[in-house]
Enzyme design. Sequence first.
Site, PDB file in Angstrom:
ATOM      1  N   HIS A 165       0.695  -1.139   0.088  1.00 34.90           N
ATOM      2  CA  HIS A 165       0.085  -0.182  -0.028  1.00 34.90           C
ATOM      3  C   HIS A 165       0.968   1.411  -0.020  1.00 34.90           C
ATOM      4  CE1 HIS A 165      -3.197   2.788   2.146  1.00 34.90           C
ATOM      5  NE2 HIS A 165      -3.261   3.024   0.898  1.00 34.90           N
ATOM      6  N   GLU A 177       2.926   0.519   3.417  1.00 37.51           N
ATOM      7  CA  GLU A 177       2.639  -0.605   4.021  1.00 37.51           C
ATOM      8  C   GLU A 177       2.662  -1.946   3.492  1.00 37.51           C
ATOM      9  OE1 GLU A 177      -0.797   1.538   6.911  1.00 37.51           O
ATOM     10  OE2 GLU A 177      -1.417   1.086   4.847  1.00 37.51           O
ATOM     11  N   ASN A 215      -4.780   3.888   7.415  1.00 35.15           N
ATOM     12  CA  ASN A 215      -6.079   4.123   7.419  1.00 35.15           C
ATOM     13  C   ASN A 215      -6.918   3.699   8.705  1.00 35.15           C
ATOM     14  OD1 ASN A 215      -6.031   5.641   4.882  1.00 35.15           O
ATOM     15  ND2 ASN A 215      -6.512   3.723   3.638  1.00 35.15           N
TER      16      ASN A 215
END
Length: 309
Positions: A165, A177, A215
Amino acid sequence: MAFFTYQTTRTLCSSAVRNAAIKHVTVIGGGLMGSGIAQVAAVTGHSVVLVDTSEDILKNSAKNIQGSLKRVVKKKFADKPEAGEEFVQKVLKNISTSTDVASVVQKTDLVVEAIVENLKVKQALFSTLDKVAPAHTIFASNTSSLPIADIASSTARLDRFGGLHFFNPVPMMKLVEVIKAAGTSQQTFDALLDFTKALGKHPVSCKDTPGFIVNRLLVPYMLEAVRLYERGHGSKEDIDVAMKLGAGYPMGPFELLDYVGLDTSKFIVDGWYEKEPENPLFAPIPLLNKLVAEGKLGKKTGEGFYKYK
């Protein structure tokens, strides 16, 4: 015999992953994220093929990459224009484009998917690629919200599937990530960590949980700001100023929601709510739903929580 064959095949594939450095990369999706990933991979000497569904999209992707590289040159080669031009040409030579993904992945070490956040679409893509990609090829999704295990379930290479990510804008943001799903082998995970470091990025290890790290913390924070505003406990302007001056954040939660896209934030939290309806952090927010329904999605549409000229 079937079990023995499966275990032997898996061992050989994992061994191949462990012993082969990632040199050839296929990036699927020519949007801002995909173009950014292709750029940073090419800058660090990887051979990259950027794939999308049409030549028009890919031409726009190439234009975005060239523009991004020019900005790099202005910063790093201000006094050496010839060296800057040489740098750009060297990077561009590492990037090719294609609309034939099935053909491209037959000669790649890593596939990074950066397409629409739709589980069925991602599953269909990887199911197709799984049939034609070499056994050693690692699959990775750039999803920001969908479970890696759910995407990987459409393939027969759960041990060679993980998450990468990246953050927007990819050339500027140092963090990646790296997600290890339940089926991801340690060899694959290590290879993804090494690849991330080779890009000059800083990887953080994540489990395959909703939102991973960033997130999972960021989205509930933004949504709680909206709830605070809905309850009349503060204006959106004051909430933004408070978080910038009091917490040192570069953007307030409402500014950030508009930047990310209200539809994107709604999509993420709706998916989490579907899986964990009892979690109050994921509860639907009437104001957010209303703005999205009205097409007020943030900066990209000219209006969200704020209006933009």
